[in-house]
Design a protein around this motif. Structure first.
Motif, mmCIF file in Angstrom:
data_model
loop_
_atom_site.group_PDB
_atom_site.id
_atom_site.type_symbol
_atom_site.label_atom_id
_atom_site.label_comp_id
_atom_site.label_asym_id
_atom_site.label_seq_id
_atom_site.Cartn_x
_atom_site.Cartn_y
_atom_site.Cartn_z
ATOM 1 N N TRP A 36 -86.643 -85.143 156.161
ATOM 2 C CA TRP A 36 -85.316 -85.435 155.601
ATOM 3 C C TRP A 36 -84.290 -85.256 156.716
ATOM 4 O O TRP A 36 -84.314 -84.244 157.436
ATOM 5 C CB TRP A 36 -84.977 -84.490 154.452
ATOM 6 C CG TRP A 36 -85.742 -84.745 153.193
ATOM 7 C CD1 TRP A 36 -86.851 -84.076 152.755
ATOM 8 C CD2 TRP A 36 -85.470 -85.747 152.207
ATOM 9 N NE1 TRP A 36 -87.273 -84.605 151.561
ATOM 10 C CE2 TRP A 36 -86.439 -85.626 151.198
ATOM 11 C CE3 TRP A 36 -84.481 -86.728 152.078
ATOM 12 C CZ2 TRP A 36 -86.471 -86.451 150.066
ATOM 13 C CZ3 TRP A 36 -84.511 -87.552 150.962
ATOM 14 C CH2 TRP A 36 -85.490 -87.413 149.974
ATOM 15 N N THR A 59 -94.037 -76.678 157.667
ATOM 16 C CA THR A 59 -92.658 -77.099 157.419
ATOM 17 C C THR A 59 -91.720 -76.516 158.474
ATOM 18 O O THR A 59 -91.961 -75.437 159.022
ATOM 19 C CB THR A 59 -92.176 -76.649 156.031
ATOM 20 O OG1 THR A 59 -92.325 -75.229 155.917
ATOM 21 C CG2 THR A 59 -92.984 -77.332 154.931
ATOM 22 N N VAL A 71 -88.773 -78.195 151.122
ATOM 23 C CA VAL A 71 -89.378 -79.524 151.197
ATOM 24 C C VAL A 71 -90.804 -79.429 150.677
ATOM 25 O O VAL A 71 -91.514 -78.451 150.952
ATOM 26 C CB VAL A 71 -89.330 -80.076 152.639
ATOM 27 C CG1 VAL A 71 -90.105 -79.204 153.605
ATOM 28 C CG2 VAL A 71 -89.811 -81.521 152.672
ATOM 29 N N LEU A 82 -86.967 -82.792 148.207
ATOM 30 C CA LEU A 82 -86.143 -81.782 148.864
ATOM 31 C C LEU A 82 -85.344 -81.078 147.780
ATOM 32 O O LEU A 82 -84.428 -81.664 147.195
ATOM 33 C CB LEU A 82 -85.204 -82.400 149.901
ATOM 34 C CG LEU A 82 -84.377 -81.377 150.692
ATOM 35 C CD1 LEU A 82 -85.306 -80.548 151.595
ATOM 36 C CD2 LEU A 82 -83.320 -82.086 151.548
ATOM 37 N N CYS A 97 -84.679 -90.179 153.973
ATOM 38 C CA CYS A 97 -86.090 -89.844 154.078
ATOM 39 C C CYS A 97 -86.662 -90.636 155.251
ATOM 40 O O CYS A 97 -86.264 -91.791 155.483
ATOM 41 C CB CYS A 97 -86.778 -90.226 152.774
ATOM 42 S SG CYS A 97 -88.558 -90.015 152.749
#
Length: 120
Positions: A36, A59, A71, A82, A97
């Motif tokens: 994102w 992540t 996320v 998200l 995205c």
């Protein structure tokens, strides 16, 4: 053909929550680096990485959203999410995205974006 469609943006007051979704087609999200990004008008139109979900399920988060944003992926729905909690005015922007076989900026395919506006 890789396609991404974001949804879930909107207007909220500071302290509120939103959940963004990114529906993917043409590939499997679990086999791609998913991310994102946020873009703020006037800020040189730069897209700043907010969160990354890599192929090994690791992540990475922008420092300013750690502890507030999460996320995640739903492989059955082939969708990236998200979850944004305790939103702040500075979180305002267009959220995009992005997907690529590897987490390389120049390789990303982009969605159309969804607007998030946080008011005080």
């Amino acid at each position: 053909q890789v396609q991404l469609v974001e949804s879930g943006g909107g207007s909220v007051q500071a302290g509120g929550s939103l959940r963004l979704s990114c529906a993917a087609s043409g590939f499997t999200v679990s086999s791609y680096c998913m991310a994102w990004f946020r873009q703020v008008p006037g800020d040189k139109n730069e897209r700043v990485g907010v969160a990354v979900f890599d192929t090994d399920a690791s992540t990475v988060y922008l420092d300013s959203v750690k502890g507030r944003f999460t996320v995640s992926e739903d492989n059955a729905k082939n969708t990236l999410f998200l979850q944004m909690n305790n939103l702040k005015v500075d979180d305002t922007g267009t959220y995009f995205c992005a997907a690529a076989p590897r987490c390389i900026y120049s390789d990303y395919t982009w969605g159309q974006g969804t607007q998030v506006t946080v008011s005080s």
